[in-house]
Motif scaffolding. Structure first.
Motif, PDB file in Angstrom:
ATOM      1  N   ALA A   1       0.817  -1.213   0.000  1.00 63.61           N
ATOM      2  CA  ALA A   1       0.000   0.000   0.000  1.00 63.61           C
ATOM      3  C   ALA A   1       0.854   1.268   0.000  1.00 63.61           C
ATOM      4  O   ALA A   1       0.445   2.283  -0.567  1.00 63.61           O
ATOM      5  CB  ALA A   1      -0.937   0.003   1.206  1.00 63.61           C
TER       6      ALA A   1
ATOM      7  N   GLU B   1      11.279   3.353   3.936  1.00 61.23           N
ATOM      8  CA  GLU B   1      11.068   1.912   4.084  1.00 61.23           C
ATOM      9  C   GLU B   1      12.258   1.316   4.835  1.00 61.23           C
ATOM     10  O   GLU B   1      13.404   1.586   4.495  1.00 61.23           O
ATOM     11  CB  GLU B   1      10.925   1.263   2.685  1.00 61.23           C
ATOM     12  CG  GLU B   1      11.059  -0.242   2.634  1.00 61.23           C
ATOM     13  CD  GLU B   1      10.040  -0.988   3.500  1.00 61.23           C
ATOM     14  OE1 GLU B   1       8.847  -0.626   3.472  1.00 61.23           O
ATOM     15  OE2 GLU B   1      10.465  -1.928   4.219  1.00 61.23           O
ATOM     16  N   ARG B   2      11.957   0.498   5.833  1.00 60.79           N
ATOM     17  CA  ARG B   2      13.067  -0.036   6.640  1.00 60.79           C
ATOM     18  C   ARG B   2      13.876  -1.099   5.896  1.00 60.79           C
ATOM     19  O   ARG B   2      15.050  -1.328   6.182  1.00 60.79           O
ATOM     20  CB  ARG B   2      12.548  -0.604   7.951  1.00 60.79           C
ATOM     21  CG  ARG B   2      11.737  -1.846   7.776  1.00 60.79           C
ATOM     22  CD  ARG B   2      11.263  -2.438   9.075  1.00 60.79           C
ATOM     23  NE  ARG B   2      10.394  -3.560   8.787  1.00 60.79           N
ATOM     24  CZ  ARG B   2       9.820  -4.295   9.708  1.00 60.79           C
ATOM     25  NH1 ARG B   2      10.017  -4.030  10.966  1.00 60.79           N
ATOM     26  NH2 ARG B   2       9.054  -5.286   9.371  1.00 60.79           N
TER      27      ARG B   2
ATOM     28  N   ARG C   1       6.203 -12.806   4.414  1.00 58.91           N
ATOM     29  CA  ARG C   1       4.896 -13.434   4.332  1.00 58.91           C
ATOM     30  C   ARG C   1       4.685 -13.935   2.930  1.00 58.91           C
ATOM     31  O   ARG C   1       5.573 -13.923   2.112  1.00 58.91           O
ATOM     32  CB  ARG C   1       3.804 -12.441   4.607  1.00 58.91           C
ATOM     33  CG  ARG C   1       3.978 -11.730   5.816  1.00 58.91           C
ATOM     34  CD  ARG C   1       2.822 -10.880   6.059  1.00 58.91           C
ATOM     35  NE  ARG C   1       3.079  -9.551   5.597  1.00 58.91           N
ATOM     36  CZ  ARG C   1       2.150  -8.640   5.689  1.00 58.91           C
ATOM     37  NH1 ARG C   1       0.977  -8.960   6.134  1.00 58.91           N
ATOM     38  NH2 ARG C   1       2.398  -7.423   5.317  1.00 58.91           N
TER      39      ARG C   1
ATOM     40  N   ALA D   1      -3.729 -13.204  -3.819  1.00 56.76           N
ATOM     41  CA  ALA D   1      -4.864 -13.139  -4.749  1.00 56.76           C
ATOM     42  C   ALA D   1      -5.268 -11.676  -4.907  1.00 56.76           C
ATOM     43  O   ALA D   1      -5.634 -11.007  -3.944  1.00 56.76           O
ATOM     44  CB  ALA D   1      -6.028 -13.956  -4.200  1.00 56.76           C
TER      45      ALA D   1
ATOM     46  N   ARG E   1       4.181 -11.250  -4.696  1.00 55.16           N
ATOM     47  CA  ARG E   1       4.269 -10.062  -3.830  1.00 55.16           C
ATOM     48  C   ARG E   1       5.414  -9.156  -4.289  1.00 55.16           C
ATOM     49  O   ARG E   1       5.273  -7.935  -4.343  1.00 55.16           O
ATOM     50  CB  ARG E   1       4.490 -10.508  -2.382  1.00 55.16           C
ATOM     51  CG  ARG E   1       4.366  -9.407  -1.353  1.00 55.16           C
ATOM     52  CD  ARG E   1       4.627  -9.928   0.049  1.00 55.16           C
ATOM     53  NE  ARG E   1       3.499 -10.624   0.625  1.00 55.16           N
ATOM     54  CZ  ARG E   1       2.521 -10.043   1.338  1.00 55.16           C
ATOM     55  NH1 ARG E   1       2.553  -8.750   1.561  1.00 55.16           N
ATOM     56  NH2 ARG E   1       1.550 -10.756   1.828  1.00 55.16           N
TER      57      ARG E   1
ATOM     58  N   CYS F   1      11.545   3.732  10.787  1.00 56.36           N
ATOM     59  CA  CYS F   1      10.928   4.724  11.669  1.00 56.36           C
ATOM     60  C   CYS F   1      10.890   4.153  13.088  1.00 56.36           C
ATOM     61  O   CYS F   1      10.450   3.017  13.300  1.00 56.36           O
ATOM     62  CB  CYS F   1       9.511   5.025  11.175  1.00 56.36           C
ATOM     63  SG  CYS F   1       8.596   6.118  12.260  1.00 56.36           S
TER      64      CYS F   1
ATOM     65  N   ASP G   1       2.842   1.307   7.431  1.00 56.40           N
ATOM     66  CA  ASP G   1       3.934   0.433   7.857  1.00 56.40           C
ATOM     67  C   ASP G   1       3.438  -0.886   8.445  1.00 56.40           C
ATOM     68  O   ASP G   1       4.084  -1.474   9.311  1.00 56.40           O
ATOM     69  CB  ASP G   1       4.891   1.172   8.813  1.00 56.40           C
ATOM     70  CG  ASP G   1       4.184   1.910   9.942  1.00 56.40           C
ATOM     71  OD1 ASP G   1       2.957   2.081   9.870  1.00 56.40           O
ATOM     72  OD2 ASP G   1       4.864   2.312  10.902  1.00 56.40           O
TER      73      ASP G   1
ATOM     74  N   ASP H   1      -2.686  -2.296   6.410  1.00 56.49           N
ATOM     75  CA  ASP H   1      -2.605  -3.140   7.602  1.00 56.49           C
ATOM     76  C   ASP H   1      -2.314  -2.341   8.872  1.00 56.49           C
ATOM     77  O   ASP H   1      -2.659  -2.777   9.976  1.00 56.49           O
ATOM     78  CB  ASP H   1      -1.502  -4.202   7.427  1.00 56.49           C
ATOM     79  CG  ASP H   1      -1.988  -5.415   6.653  1.00 56.49           C
ATOM     80  OD1 ASP H   1      -3.056  -5.326   6.025  1.00 56.49           O
ATOM     81  OD2 ASP H   1      -1.294  -6.463   6.677  1.00 56.49           O
TER      82      ASP H   1
ATOM     83  N   GLY I   1      -8.645 -13.355   1.092  1.00 54.81           N
ATOM     84  CA  GLY I   1      -7.760 -12.814   0.062  1.00 54.81           C
ATOM     85  C   GLY I   1      -8.023 -11.337  -0.178  1.00 54.81           C
ATOM     86  O   GLY I   1      -8.005 -10.871  -1.319  1.00 54.81           O
TER      87      GLY I   1
ATOM     88  N   GLY J   1      -6.846  -8.588   2.251  1.00 58.97           N
ATOM     89  CA  GLY J   1      -6.068  -7.601   3.030  1.00 58.97           C
ATOM     90  C   GLY J   1      -5.432  -6.548   2.143  1.00 58.97           C
ATOM     91  O   GLY J   1      -5.587  -5.339   2.362  1.00 58.97           O
ATOM     92  N   MET J   2      -4.721  -7.015   1.123  1.00 56.64           N
ATOM     93  CA  MET J   2      -4.051  -6.075   0.216  1.00 56.64           C
ATOM     94  C   MET J   2      -5.072  -5.350  -0.661  1.00 56.64           C
ATOM     95  O   MET J   2      -4.946  -4.148  -0.919  1.00 56.64           O
ATOM     96  CB  MET J   2      -3.038  -6.847  -0.620  1.00 56.64           C
ATOM     97  CG  MET J   2      -2.477  -6.147  -1.796  1.00 56.64           C
ATOM     98  SD  MET J   2      -3.250  -6.651  -3.349  1.00 56.64           S
ATOM     99  CE  MET J   2      -2.919  -8.371  -3.444  1.00 56.64           C
ATOM    100  N   ASN J   3      -6.110  -6.053  -1.079  1.00 56.08           N
ATOM    101  CA  ASN J   3      -7.146  -5.403  -1.893  1.00 56.08           C
ATOM    102  C   ASN J   3      -7.796  -4.261  -1.109  1.00 56.08           C
ATOM    103  O   ASN J   3      -8.050  -3.188  -1.647  1.00 56.08           O
ATOM    104  CB  ASN J   3      -8.194  -6.438  -2.316  1.00 56.08           C
ATOM    105  CG  ASN J   3      -7.657  -7.376  -3.398  1.00 56.08           C
ATOM    106  OD1 ASN J   3      -7.573  -6.989  -4.551  1.00 56.08           O
ATOM    107  ND2 ASN J   3      -7.267  -8.586  -3.024  1.00 56.08           N
TER     108      ASN J   3
END
Ligand SMILES: Cc1cc2nc3c(=O)[nH]c(=O)nc-3n(C[C@H](O)[C@H](O)[C@H](O)COP(=O)(O)OP(=O)(O)OC[C@H]3O[C@@H](n4cnc5c(N)ncnc54)[C@H](O)[C@@H]3O)c2cc1C
Length: 459
Positions: A12, A31-32, A45, A50, A105, A130, A180, A320, A330, A332-334
């Protein structure tokens, strides 16, 4: 134009940077981890996910959907594997053109970061973790780590690594946006600063482990390619999604503790026996089963809810970081991608009142994220238990029949969640109402039939 500091360049974060960059905001995205394009992608992960209508819509708005989908594999339905190795295919929709997409991913992450970097006003800084955020001044405290100091997976739950050796940086924006992830440092700062901040986390008793079915000797897929494979075993299950290289990534969702569980399955013998008993048709396809089982981490599955998702006009949470859900729908990302679309719309709607835009974004998304969290947990039971039953398959057929009979009126829940952009909360409500009507209809039909029979066969 205002300057935003974004924390987290996962799925995201990259997408949001592209949306805000397009709107002309000045963006610093931190980004870490290292740049995923350097070939050292550490997702921690699922290797593949999907991608469905909501996510595709978000990509389309930026004109990158076709590029992303070029690397996707359509999954047209569930392929159920029973213990005897018999297969049953259940399409996701009555329309064969409706399918979900298995996507890597890493390639998706790269695509969204590159979309963001098309805008000269977006700067992406990898290896920056961060550690804290001052909410009132919208200031992020970061540590620039070297590649060697890349945070270990085990640190992901705290969000803070021992990489304090790096250079400290303070970055001020007009707003900081936490993208994050589930163990968000930005959310952590809100928890500490906002007195009545609501927070809950709920871990499933199940964990997950990824395993591999490599390509066949001809480089092809060793099971049906265009399906999401499920081995439902009541209290646990394994699933497999296809990858473009001919392999499948399998995920075993299993109890952490118990007589048969991750905890008690320690030796090669135990692993082999468990798989031979439960997934006999998959075992011959998994030559690295024992190595994968030993070497791959066991992940946990958490639902995180919090409120509010913003602080004045200074801070907002997306993806998230605001609402981690378990992966069984399927979505979470959507859903995280849908957040980006809505936040962008809200910022456009209130160009001179960012606080109002953040409040509106929270108002529009919170109830839907909560509904999705419940749907996702319910779908675990459906996938691991009900998909194996004849009743479930009959219900799916009835769903598709009614959808055909009453087009636009009756929509199965799975269709609404996966193939439309009907808000999750409305989809859940509508599905409950539909179920009642169908139940009442069937009940009425049974009563009517009984009365008729009683009249035809008197005495
Ligand atoms: C096993 C599994 C399977 C899944 N399958 C699906 C699926 O099929 N479909 C679907 O839609 N969703 C799926 N999901 C959910 C999906 O992975 C998440 O919803 C999605 O990754 C959320 O994106 P995000 O950008 O909010 O968070 P993330 O992708 O977690 O990204 C967060 C980023 O922030 C970075 N970060 C974290 N802390 C800091 C810090 N302090 N400083 C700087 N950077 C930081 C991280 O390194 C990471 O890059 C699945 C999840 C799991 C666990």
């Amino acid at each position: 134009m205002s300057k935003f500091v974004l924390i987290g360049s996962g799925l995201a974060g990259g997408l949001l940077a592209a949306y805000l960059g397009r709107r002309g905001y000045d963006i610093d995205l931190y980004e870490r981890r290292a740049d995923p394009r350097a070939g050292n992608f550490v997702g921690g992960r699922s290797i593949n996910l999907a991608l469905s209508t909501r996510g595709i819509h978000a990509l389309e708005q930026l004109g990158i959907a076709d590029d992303v989908l070029r690397y996707a594999i359509p999954m047209r339905g569930r392929m159920i594997h029973d213990k005897s190795g018999n297969l049953h295919f259940a399409p996701y929709d009555r329309d064969a053109n409706k399918f979900i997409n298995s996507i890597g991913r890493a390639s998706l992450n790269t695509a969204v970061i590159e979309a963001a970097q098309r805008y000269p006003n977006v700067r992406v800084h990898f290896n920056h973790q961060c550690t804290n955020v001052n909410l009132d001044s919208a200031t992020a405290h970061l540590i620039e780590s070297s590649l060697e100091a890349e945070p270990a997976l085990s640190d992901s739950r705290t969000g803070v690594s021992p990489a304090d050796a790096g250079r400290q940086i303070i970055q001020k924006g007009e707003a900081v946006i936490g993208v994050d992830g589930a163990f968000s440092a930005v959310r952590g700062a809100m928890q500490r600063r906002i007195e009545d901040f609501e927070y809950s986390e709920h871990y499933l008793a199940h964990g997950y482990k990824e395993l591999t079915i490599p390509p066949g000797s001809d480089g092809g897929w060793r099971m049906e390619k265009e399906a999401l494979h499920i081995w439902p075993r009541k209290s646990f299950m394994m699933i497999a999604l296809p990858n473009p290289d001919g392999s499948f990534t399998c995920t075993l969702f299993w109890e952490f503790e118990g007589p048969r569980s991750f905890a008690t399955t320690k030796t090669d013998d135990h692993v082999r026996r468990f798989f031979d008993e439960e997934f006999p048709d998959a075992v011959p396809l998994m030559p690295r089963l024992l190595e994968d089982f030993k070497e791959n981490p066991t992940g946990s599955l958490v639902t995180i809810r919090c409120a509010p998702w913003y602080y004045k006009d200074k801070i907002a949470l997306v993806g998230d970081a605001a609402h981690a859900v378990v992966p069984f729908y399927g979505q979470g990302m959507n859903a995280a991608f849908e957040d980006c679309v809505v936040l962008d719309e809200c910022l456009a709607g209130f160009p001179n009142d960012r606080g109002r835009a953040f409040a509106e974004y929270f108002e529009r998304r919170k109830k839907n994220a909560d509904a999705l969290a419940d749907l996702a947990v319910d779908n675990f039971i459906e996938m691991r238990d009900k998909t194996a039953s004849r009743t479930f398959r009959a219900k799916k057929k009835l769903d598709h029949f009614l959808e055909g009979l009453l087009p636009g009126i009756y929509l199965p829940l799975y269709t609404m969640v996966t193939f439309t952009r009907i808000p999750y909360a409305s989809a859940a409500r509508r599905a409950r109402a539909q179920d009642w009507i169908v139940f009442a209809g069937l009940f009425g039909a049974v009563i009517l039939l009984s009365i008729l029979l009683f009249r035809v066969i008197p005495g």
